[in-house]
Structure formats: C-alpha cells, structure tokens
Design a protein around this motif. Structure first.
Motif, short mmCIF file in Angstrom:
data_model
loop_
_atom_site.label_atom_id
_atom_site.label_comp_id
_atom_site.label_asym_id
_atom_site.label_seq_id
_atom_site.Cartn_x
_atom_site.Cartn_y
_atom_site.Cartn_z
N GLN A 54 0.81 -1.22 0.00
CA GLN A 54 0.00 0.00 0.00
C GLN A 54 0.85 1.27 0.00
O GLN A 54 0.30 2.37 0.03
N PHE A 55 2.19 1.11 -0.03
CA PHE A 55 3.07 2.27 -0.04
C PHE A 55 3.82 2.34 -1.36
O PHE A 55 4.05 1.33 -2.02
N PRO A 56 4.19 3.54 -1.78
CA PRO A 56 4.80 3.71 -3.11
C PRO A 56 6.13 2.95 -3.24
O PRO A 56 7.05 3.16 -2.45
N MET A 57 6.22 2.11 -4.28
CA MET A 57 7.46 1.36 -4.55
C MET A 57 7.68 1.33 -6.06
O MET A 57 6.75 1.35 -6.85
N PHE A 58 8.99 1.25 -6.44
CA PHE A 58 9.38 1.34 -7.84
C PHE A 58 10.59 0.43 -8.05
O PHE A 58 11.46 0.32 -7.17
N VAL A 59 10.67 -0.24 -9.21
CA VAL A 59 11.79 -1.16 -9.50
C VAL A 59 12.37 -0.85 -10.87
O VAL A 59 11.62 -0.63 -11.84
N TRP A 60 13.73 -0.74 -10.96
CA TRP A 60 14.46 -0.76 -12.22
C TRP A 60 15.17 -2.11 -12.32
O TRP A 60 15.87 -2.52 -11.39
N TRP A 61 15.08 -2.78 -13.48
CA TRP A 61 15.67 -4.13 -13.59
C TRP A 61 16.50 -4.22 -14.88
O TRP A 61 16.06 -3.76 -15.93
N GLY A 62 17.66 -4.84 -14.72
CA GLY A 62 18.52 -5.10 -15.87
C GLY A 62 19.31 -3.87 -16.30
O GLY A 62 19.14 -2.76 -15.79
N GLU A 63 20.19 -4.09 -17.28
CA GLU A 63 21.05 -3.02 -17.78
C GLU A 63 20.22 -1.92 -18.45
O GLU A 63 20.63 -0.76 -18.46
N GLU A 64 19.09 -2.26 -19.04
CA GLU A 64 18.23 -1.26 -19.68
C GLU A 64 17.36 -0.52 -18.67
O GLU A 64 16.64 0.40 -19.03
N LEU A 65 17.42 -1.00 -17.41
CA LEU A 65 16.64 -0.39 -16.33
C LEU A 65 15.15 -0.31 -16.71
O LEU A 65 14.51 0.73 -16.72
N ILE A 66 14.61 -1.50 -17.01
CA ILE A 66 13.19 -1.61 -17.32
C ILE A 66 12.38 -1.37 -16.04
O ILE A 66 12.73 -1.88 -14.98
N GLN A 67 11.25 -0.63 -16.16
CA GLN A 67 10.56 -0.10 -15.00
C GLN A 67 9.30 -0.88 -14.62
O GLN A 67 8.55 -1.33 -15.49
#
Length: 940
Positions: A54-67
């Motif tokens: 329920q709280f704001p979270m964000f993920v960048w993954w891989g070398e391309e930093l997919i969101q």
C-alpha cells in the motif's frame, strides 16, 4: 500480447490492481526481459511484494533499467504525464528531466551495492501536463538476481511535497497572525505573577509611554491609569490571579500618557493560567483602544507534517520478524538482532496494545487494515514514550493463495500530530484573546478567490456562518457583492503584491433576509509561500457602520442647525465658565455695534443697563444652580454702541458639563424680538377694543338667530294650510269632472305633484327649524331597536327593490329618541332611494365603540364614542361634493330622476350636532357611499 487468463506466466501476480493489469497486458517480448515465464525468481518475488504493498514502490531491472511500479506509486505520477507508458519503459526514456541526477545514483547501487537515503529532496517531474516541483523522501537499495549478482534497484519512496508546503505555510500563518494583530491595532501584554514583571508589544508601550525594550514592574505600568480607575483595575487584576475566579479579566478604563497627557479609553481582556496548586503562573491578554472602535484579530489554522516510510514482514501465526528495514528498526528502538524473533518478544511493550490482535485478524481473514495517526507506546533509549503512525497491515499470499505473513508499512507522523496539537493550543489561545473583539478575519486562495478560513465575526459581518463560506468562491458564498468591485481590488493586490487598506468602505450586503448598506475599515493583505509567490489573501474587516452613521447624523444636525440659525436670524453666543470668556457670532456683534469681540462677560455687563445687567447675572446664577432647569430663557435690552439703536433680545441658554460633572460652559442663541414686543403692546390695546365690540355684536346676533328661527317656524307652519287646500281642491275638481282631455289631465297631475313636493318641503323646513328650537332631553336609546323600527316602516320599499340590510354592533347611547329615528330613517331611505338600476341594494349598518384617544378631533371630554357606518352599493357621488350634500336645498341629481327636497342630509347633520357628534361621507361614483356618524355614548 498476453491474455489475462494466461496464469502460466503470471502465477506470481496475486491481485487485480491497476498496475498488475498493466503488467499482465504488456507485450514483454518487445523488451530485453522477454516472456515473464523466463524472468528470474527474485524479480517475480520482488514484484509480488511490491504490487501488494500500500506504499509507493518502484523497481528498475537489468542493464536497460526496465521499470515497474505499484498503484501507490502511480498516484505520484499524476494525470496526463508518464502513466501508463512508464510500465516496461526504459528509465532513461521515462525520466529525461531528472536522469542526469538519478542515473549516477542508480549506477552506484548497481556497481557497488551501496544503499542510500534522501530526505525531502526536490526532484521536479513532468506530470499533470506540466513540469512540477515535487519533494521526495526515498531510498535506493540493490536487488539481487537468482545468481546472486545485483540485477536491479528497489525504490521505496514517499512524496513529501505537501509536508514541505505545510511547513512553509505554517511560517506564513505565523506572519499572518502577527499582521492580523497589527491590523486590528491591539496592544498585547504579559505579566509574570511571581516576579511582577510587565512586558508588552510596541503599540501598548507607546500608549503607556514606555520605552520599546523596557520591562517594568506592574505598579509602574498601572501608574498611567486614571486615578479614579486605578483602584478598580488593581482589584480586577488581583481577582483574576485567584484560581476561584477562573482567571478571567475583562475591564474598561482610562489611561493618560505620562508625557503628552493624551487620554485613551481602553478595554482590557486577559486570562490567568494556574498550575495544579492553583497558583497563577502566567497572566496575559490584549488591550484595545475603544475611543474609536473595537478591534479583533485573526483565526489561526495550522498544517500537519508527514513522516517517511518504514517496512517490515511478519511470518506465520506468531508474527516472526522476517524482514525489517533500518527505518522500522529505528522506530522500534532495536537492532538487527530482533529479526527472527516473534514481534511480541522483540517489542514487548506492544503487549496490551491493540496491534498484535489486529495483526492476528489480518493474518486470519486476509482483510487489509489501515489506520491513521494511531498512538503507539514504544521504548526508545530506555525511555518509554508515545508515538503516532499512519500504517497498513496487508496479508501476503504464496503461489497457492495461502497467507504466509503480513506486511507492515508505516509512516511516523508523530511530529505532525504534536505540531497539530501545538497549533490547536496556539489557536485556542489566540481565539481566547480575541473572542470579544469585533474584527472579521478571513483568508482566501488566489485561484478563484475561494474562502479557506473565516472567523465568527467575519461571518456575522457578511450575514453567513463561517461554515457557509469556507470552500466556496467569493461570489458564490456572497452573491450580492458581485458588481461592487471587490474582486477587482483583490486581483490587483494579487497582481501587484501591494496591500489594499481603506477606511469606511461602503458595502451592500444581505443580512437577516434584508438588504443593508454597511461601512467597514477594510484590509486586503497578500499571503505568500516560502518562494515569495502570492498564494492567497488575508482579509481584515472592521464594522464601523454605527460610527459612520452617527457622524452623518451629527453632520446633518450641524448643517440643519446652521441653516435654522440663519433662517431664523438668530445670533449665537458662548460663555466659558472657568475663564469667563464671552464669545458670540457676527450677528450679535453687529447688534452691539462693536468693531471687535468682547473678551469677558464682565465687559459685556458694562454695556448693559444696570437693571438688565443685574437681571442677566441673576439668570446665569440660576442656571448654575444644580436644582434648576439646565435650559433657561431670559430677555434684556442692548444698545448699539455705534448707532444708539436699542433692541430687545430673547436669549436661550443651555449649560454643559465636563466628564467629572462640573459646569464647563453655557451656550445659547439670541433673537431680536423688538418688533414682536411692540406688536404685543399694540395688540393688547386692539384686543381690549375689539372685545367690547364683539360683546355687542354677539348680543345682536343671538337676537337675530332667535327671530330667524321663529320666522322659519311660523312661515313653514302658515304655509301648510294653503298647500293642503290646493291638494283638496284639485282632488275635488278632478272628482267633479267626469272626463277631461289628456292635456287638462296632464295639468292636473303637475299641480298634484307640485303641491306634494311643496308639502314635503314645508314639512322638512319645519322639522329643521324645530331641531334648533327643541330643548334637548336625553335618555337611554337602544339604536338596535330604532333600526328595527325604521326597517319595519320601510319594509315595502325593501321588498320592492329586493334589498338586503345587515346590522351589527349597535348599542344603547344617551340620545333624543325622535331625532335618532329621523337620523336613521333619512340615511336608510337615502341608501334605498339612490340605488343603481337593475342592481339590488346591499346596505350594511355597523357600529364600533372607540376610545377618546382614537377620536383625534373629538369635541368635549367624552371618554367613549359609538361610530356607526351606513354603507351601500348605490350610485354614489363625486368626493368633491362630500361637504356640499349636507347643505340645505343641495341636490346632485335632477328631481325627475330622484325625488326629494334637498333637506334630508341637512337635517341629519343638525341632529348629529345636537348630540355633540359629527358626520361625514366617503364615495366614488357608481361604487356606493359610506356615511359615518360618530356620537358620544354618554352626554355630559
């Protein structure tokens, strides 16, 4: 594009949030990540946790930093911006406006595995169709792939833009409070009851003649209070400092500036605060200058701060702490050794508080629990204390949908809650200080001029409750002021930043369902945020309507007085009693024939005769006598010192007193009454002369009236016999003629008709003359019975005309019975006679008892009167003939139209006069007539 029903690739997504649906529907084959079934397990687990949070979270993954991001973070993206394109997008493509800043931080996490935290950092982003300043509290942490290498970055964040704005706004509100105090022109004071030290603001010190930096003992401050008020003020202060009084202090008194001597009437209001032992610890309040008008100050409102995000995971029924970040551990006051322990064991102070039971309910039911500003007792640094948190408990499920734990995400709002309580205390103190001061205070936004706050006095001023104003644009809340130009003034203040201050502004307002014109002292002060931008307007309005209206009345009275004095050719004068200085107007000086004003009353006495001088001294002494009337009139003679002309002057004198009740001065007017006095002497002689003449004339007039009445009686009585013989002989002639031609028959009819009218006329003249000769014998007469007898006599006429007669309210009175029968008979007969063709007569006879006060022009001293109205629906008459119809032989219609002698109403008036009453008529042609007879009920 994958289908929502294809659970093979998305088994790790266990909810139907908006962002979950976007991830399911996204074509991942177009990205370096490829099909979700090939994604690392660690990425899937991370996304499952993030999307259920329920709280704001964000993920960048891989070398391309997919969101990837969850629904809670989606709110910070706003509308008309990055959402929903940010899902699956490369970071560099999504964040060009801040990429130069964030990419080096991301790189450091990916390359070195270092986590870091930022608090209230400004990072502008593009959202809602524009680039906005946004503040963030966030952390960057490494995410590990299945091979143990760093493969992504986890962002746990909280947008703190509102928190920063609230802090700045709180500072603005403090400045606005100080401005409101200044705008209300109040003095503030503070007394330390223990030391007796007295402090005050600059305004109050200026009133008391104190130096700006000076702190003084209370006796020195009260020394400027007028001596007659000082004991009363000291007594009120002593009483307020006693706990049984409740600490209330409210008093008015006079202060005298020790240097200038200026006097000022002030109203002091204050409150003493006591400790648990009932000893006064503080005594403060306000001082208002009420010599001009009362003032008040503002209503205060504060904003609550928010705190960062803390996250932890509890596993199993025993709520074992499986994961907890440093922020959460800091909240609990423990270190990483708490991980792996049941929550009740690691944080024993939670036992007895509701949170363990709530966690158990969430674990059992799977229903998310959210609370705001919940109090929690925690032990930090071995010191127990209460903290406040916004938190969410959310059940976590495995791939089979079974609950295996509960995620806790919390925000520390302790600072916000305590700040709110502090602000409420400040607001309470401010409202207590200003609750009786008549100053209206309100604030509004610069956009659309929407009211944000309004105190009760502002609501009273505009005729609305504060609740009816707050949240509405100005013209919606108060529509009647549209078109009066206030929006133009406010927008000018917003555009220029220059405050608008004006006295006695006219406002047309609607209060208590009535339109009113009021006058206000008005201030529009711009409100600015921390960056200096104008965000709203502070309104301070003081109702000065009574003050303005009173001044207008005085000005009008002064103008009217001057005009009256000029028109009446009056002179004015003034005697100052302490100094004996005598001053007067130019007209008075011209009467005296002096080039300059006389400087003293003694000098004025010298130019009067000895007699008039002594009389004037005696008159002034009489005025000064406390038991005498304050307004006196006296006359004396003055002589023009240049021409020698003498004048008789009539003077009016009024004595005036000072604030202590001592005689201060005598003022008055003088009028030249020389001509009037000469005329009075001449009139006295003429009146004496005319009185003798009138006595002689009245005697002769009485003799003439008596002879005239005798003649009318004898003449009418002697004429009856010839008329009767004419009637008898014409009937005998008609009987002896067996037949006559039509022409002779017409002559005979005309003779009969003329003799009949002559007989009626003689009879009416005889009746009228008898009314003057009769000796009145009054007795109790029932007017109801008189009316019934009259209606019986006229029964045949009433039946023939189809008339209706309504009678009510008739009571017995003292009267002459026969004359009452004549009066009622004539008036009812007239109503029947003068009816309209084809319309049945409707006659109402209504009686009403009146007091002497209700008879404005009543003769005599009769206490009660009977007023009888005779109302009909007949032909009526023009109102201009209302008096003429009561004169003898007066007719408004041709005799062939309506028979009559023209004497009937003259008889009615004579009868009413014989009874000391009066009669009048009201009518409109073709709309009927009303005859009103007013008679005393008891003859004196």
């Amino acid at each position: 594009m994958k289908s929502d029903n294809d659970n093979k690739d998305y088994f790790f997504l266990q909810n139907n949030s908006e962002c979950t649906k976007l991830i399911r529907n996204f074509n991942w084959e177009t990205t370096p990540l490829g099909s979700p079934e090939k994604w690392p397990v660690s990425l899937r687990s991370t996304l499952a946790m993030m999307l259920s949070s329920q709280f704001p979270m964000f993920v960048w993954w891989g070398e391309e930093l997919i969101q990837f991001y969850n629904d809670a973070y989606r709110q910070s993206l706003g509308d008309n911006g990055k959402h929903p394109l940010a899902i699956g997008q490369r970071g560099e493509d999504c964040w060009p406006e801040i990429w130069d800043f964030v990419y080096p931080k991301i790189r450091k996490v990916l390359d070195e595995g270092e986590s870091f935290w930022y608090d209230d950092l400004l990072l502008p982003i593009f959202r809602n169709g524009k680039l906005e300043d946004v503040y963030w509290t966030f952390s960057y942490s490494p995410l590990y792939g299945d091979d143990g290498a760093i493969s992504g970055v986890m962002v746990i964040c909280n947008e703190t833009t509102e928190k920063i704005s609230d802090k700045r706004r709180l500072g603005d509100d403090k400045n606005e409070l100080e401005f409101a105090v200044e705008a209300a022109e109040l003095g503030t004071w503070d007394l330390n009851p223990e030391t007796g030290a007295f402090t005050a603001n600059a305004r109050l010190k200026e009133w008391f003649g104190l130096k700006p930096e000076e702190t003084i003992p209370l006796p020195l401050a009260t020394s400027v209070i007028a001596e007659k008020d000082r004991e009363r003020v000291n007594s009120a202060i002593s009483k307020a400092l006693q706990s049984q009084s409740g600490g209330h202090y409210d008093i008015e008194y006079k202060i005298i500036h020790p240097i200038t001597g200026n006097e000022r009437i002030v109203k002091a209001k204050g409150k003493a605060l006591f400790n648990d032992e009932g000893i006064a610890k503080r005594f403060n309040g306000t001082l208002q200058d009420i010599s001009e008008e009362r003032k008040n100050q503002e209503l205060f409102r504060s904003i609550i701060e928010q705190a960062p995000v803390a996250t932890s995971l509890f596993a199993g029924k025993d709520m074992v702490i499986e994961v907890a970040n440093d922020i959460m551990l800091g909240y609990w006051g423990v270190d990483v050794s708490a991980i792996g322990k049941p929550l009740a064991e690691a944080i024993p102070e939670l036992i007895g508080q509701p949170f363990l039971q709530i966690l158990d309910d969430v674990y059992t039911t799977g229903i998310t629990y959210t609370d705001k500003a919940a109090p929690v007792r925690l032990v930090l640094n071995e010191s127990p204390s209460t903290y406040y948190f916004d938190f969410t408990y959310k059940a976590l499920k495995d791939a089979r949908g079974k609950i295996y734990g509960v995620m806790n995400m919390s925000v520390d709002v302790t600072e916000q809650v305590l700040l709110q309580k502090h602000a409420e205390e400040i607001q309470r103190q401010v409202l207590e200080s200003f609750e009786q001061s008549p100053v209206g205070i309100a604030t509004m936004d610069s956009d659309n001029l929407v009211y944000r706050t309004a105190n009760p006095f502002y609501g009273q001023l505009v005729g609305r409750s504060p609740e009816a104003l707050i949240g509405k644009p100005m013209f919606e809340a108060i529509p009647e002021i549209n078109g009066q130009g206030f929006d133009i003034l406010i927008n000018d203040v917003i555009a220029t930043g220059i405050p608008f201050i004006a006295k006695e502004v006219v406002v047309s307002i609607r209060r208590n369902e009535q339109s009113e014109k009021i006058y206000v002292d008005l201030t529009y002060q711009p409100r600015r945020n921390a960056s200096g931008k104008i965000t709203g307007i502070l309104i301070v309005a003081i109702d000065v309507t009574q003050q303005v209206l009173s001044r207008h009345v005085i000005e009008d009275a002064q103008l009217a007085l001057k005009s009256t004095v000029d028109l009446a050719k009056l002179a004015t004068w003034n005697l100052d009693l302490p100094s004996g200085i005598f001053s007067y107007s130019d007209r008075f000086r011209n009467w005296l024939g002096l080039p300059n004003e006389i400087s003293s009353i003694e000098a004025f006495y010298q130019i009067l005769s000895k007699k008039d001088s002594e009389n004037l001294k005696h008159a002034i002494a009489s005025i000064l006598n406390p038991e005498s009337e304050s307004l006196s009139v006296f006359e004396y003679e003055i002589t023009n010192q240049t021409t020698g002309q003498k004048r008789i002057v009539s003077a009016n004198a009024q004595i005036f007193y000072d604030a202590d009740g001592e005689p201060e001065h005598i003022s008055g007017t003088a009028q030249n009454v020389t001509k009037e006095r000469k005329l009075q002497e001449e009139l006295k002689f003429l009146v004496k002369e005319r009185t003798l003449e009138l006595e002689s004339v009245n005697h002769n007039l009485e003799l003439s009236n008596h002879e005239l009445q005798q003649f009318a009686y004898v003449a009418s009585h002697d004429l009856q016999e010839p008329v009767r013989k004419i009637s008898v002989f014409i009937e005998m002639l008609e009987a002896t003629l067996n037949s006559v031609d039509p022409k002779a028959k017409n002559y005979i009819d005309k003779i009969k008709s003329s003799s009949g009218r002559m007989s009626n006329l003689i009879r009416d003249v005889l009746s009228l003359s008898q009314l003057s000769n009769v000796i009145p014998v009054f007795e109790r007469v029932d007017l109801g019975q008189i009316t019934n007898e009259t209606l019986t006599e006229l029964e045949l006429v009433i039946e023939q005309k189809g008339a209706t007669v309504n009678v009510s309210g008739l009571v017995p009175i003292d009267a002459i019975p026969l004359q009452m029968s004549q009066l009622f008979g004539n008036l009812i007969s007239n109503a029947l006679k003068y009816s309209r063709t084809g319309i049945a007569p409707e006659i109402s006879i209504t009686g009403k008892i009146l007091s002497a006060k209700e008879i404005k022009f009543s003769p005599g001293n009769h206490s009660n009167w009977l007023q009888v109205e005779f109302k009909d629906n007949g032909i009526g008459f023009d109102q201009q003939y209302a008096e003429k119809i009561f004169n003898i032989f007066q007719r408004l219609h041709a005799k062939q139209d309506f028979a009559g002698t023209g004497i009937g109403l003259a008889i009615c008036r004579k009868i009413v006069q014989n009874h000391n009453g009066f009669i009048n008529a009201q009518s409109v042609e073709n709309e009927g007539a009303v005859f009103t007879v007013t008679l005393p009920m008891h003859q004196l």
